[in-house]
Design a protein around this motif. Sequence first.
Motif, short mmCIF file in Angstrom:
data_model
loop_
_atom_site.label_atom_id
_atom_site.label_comp_id
_atom_site.label_asym_id
_atom_site.label_seq_id
_atom_site.Cartn_x
_atom_site.Cartn_y
_atom_site.Cartn_z
N ASN A 246 50.80 40.69 32.91
CA ASN A 246 49.63 40.29 33.71
C ASN A 246 48.82 41.52 34.11
N GLN A 250 44.98 42.36 33.08
CA GLN A 250 43.98 42.69 34.11
C GLN A 250 43.26 43.99 33.75
N GLN A 267 47.82 41.81 40.72
CA GLN A 267 48.89 40.94 40.20
C GLN A 267 50.13 40.97 41.10
#
Length: 281
Positions: A246, A250, A267
Amino acid sequence: MRVLAINDISCVGKCSLTVALPIISASGVTCDILPTAILSTHTGGFTGYTFRDLSEDIPAIFAQWKALGLQYDIIISGYLGSIDQIDMVKSAKRDFLKKGGLMIVDPVMGDNGALYSHFDQKFVEEMKGLCCTADVIVPNLTEACYLTGTAYASVTEKDYPAILEKLKKLCPRPSITGCDIFGTNGVESCVFYTDEQGKDKHYATEKIEGAFHGAGDVYASALVGCLARGVDTDTAVKISAEFTTNSIRQTKSDGTEARYGLNSESQMLSYLKALDAAANR
Ligand code: PXL
């Protein structure tokens, strides 16, 4: 629960202690630090950085900690600037790890098939010795190849189980990050690991193209956070791998330069929610 993170401070580039301290602390446990060096940036993708080795300070730091009677449930070591510092980590384990505590070594040495600046084959040999003192090691595929004498360039996905098996000669619970596998969903990025019962497993996440600096530090720190909260290895690997992926996603969508590290901040909340749910099960 008290954790000691041994790693450098790279002032810019989001890796080592600037990643370990926020993630491990946010996981809900005490994180003390032992900085091995202070650099203006990390060494990957930057030139002209400053590098102050802090080895000279460490004996006095240890002496005061002994007087305080400090003892840790988990010690994690990361970037070490010299062979002397490898010996220093061994002595930190002897003096400051609780009986039955967990020693975790991230054998930071290289990526994408090559060693980072400052490291050579002699350092690799000494790092093998440090891995032998660990309960858990978290090399990336490049480091796993150096630790096992495997030629990185010729590795295919069929080789991952054999590399993991070889790592078990060094340490009972190795995991290898950044192992690409080619499945029905296209390319996936896998962690190959051995659980606390000695069973070999792997966990796959989406593969996001690119070389993202500091991903290993995010993964290792999240894993420490999970293990410190009593989460089992399978769940800890899953939560940490998803958090790392994640964070990579990002970073890619933000368009920041890879050498400035992962944008894991946004995150963190979903990592902590997953950790809390697993820790309170
Ligand atoms: O993220 C690994 C790392 C940690 N610390 C320093 C580094 C690197 C990788 O390049 O240079 C100083």
